[in-house]
Design a protein around this motif. Sequence first.
Motif, short mmCIF file in Angstrom:
data_model
loop_
_atom_site.label_atom_id
_atom_site.label_comp_id
_atom_site.label_asym_id
_atom_site.label_seq_id
_atom_site.Cartn_x
_atom_site.Cartn_y
_atom_site.Cartn_z
N ARG A 1 87.03 -21.10 -9.88
CA ARG A 1 85.95 -20.22 -9.49
C ARG A 1 86.01 -19.90 -8.00
O ARG A 1 85.77 -18.77 -7.59
CB ARG A 1 84.59 -20.83 -9.84
CG ARG A 1 83.45 -19.87 -9.58
CD ARG A 1 82.09 -20.55 -9.68
NE ARG A 1 81.03 -19.60 -9.41
CZ ARG A 1 80.68 -19.19 -8.21
NH1 ARG A 1 81.33 -19.62 -7.15
NH2 ARG A 1 79.70 -18.31 -8.05
N THR B 1 87.13 -12.98 -16.00
CA THR B 1 86.52 -14.25 -16.40
C THR B 1 86.26 -14.30 -17.90
O THR B 1 86.37 -15.36 -18.51
CB THR B 1 85.20 -14.51 -15.63
OG1 THR B 1 84.31 -13.42 -15.84
CG2 THR B 1 85.46 -14.71 -14.15
N TRP C 1 81.94 -18.59 -15.53
CA TRP C 1 81.66 -18.43 -14.11
C TRP C 1 80.67 -17.30 -13.90
O TRP C 1 80.77 -16.25 -14.51
CB TRP C 1 82.92 -18.10 -13.34
CG TRP C 1 83.98 -19.15 -13.38
CD1 TRP C 1 83.82 -20.48 -13.62
CD2 TRP C 1 85.38 -18.94 -13.19
NE1 TRP C 1 85.03 -21.12 -13.58
CE2 TRP C 1 86.00 -20.20 -13.31
CE3 TRP C 1 86.16 -17.83 -12.92
CZ2 TRP C 1 87.38 -20.36 -13.16
CZ3 TRP C 1 87.52 -17.99 -12.77
CH2 TRP C 1 88.11 -19.25 -12.89
#
Length: 95
Positions: free
Chosen positions: A50, A80, A87
């Motif tokens: 992240r 993502t 995230w």
Amino acid sequence: MSKPFDMELFLVGVLTGSQATRQRHLRQAKVIHAAIADHWQRESPWSWQRKHVAWFLEHRLTRRSEATRYYYFLTVRLLTGRLEKSWCFKYQVKV
């Protein structure tokens, strides 16, 4: 010698919309990948954390227009999603 990472093949399952939209997401994903690979030496999105993506959003897009930052944020959401990560990134509007 290993082959370079194929971002188009990586995103093929999550890219939707018009041809122009798909090309924009692909182009921006390649820019994100190149920046993270250059700065963090992470050659594949599968090795991203992240903090790598947050770094790109916070530091590489600071001088970009609001619209550009928004479109990169949308591309990050696709990435993502493809990585199947939960995230969350806060999209901030400059005032």
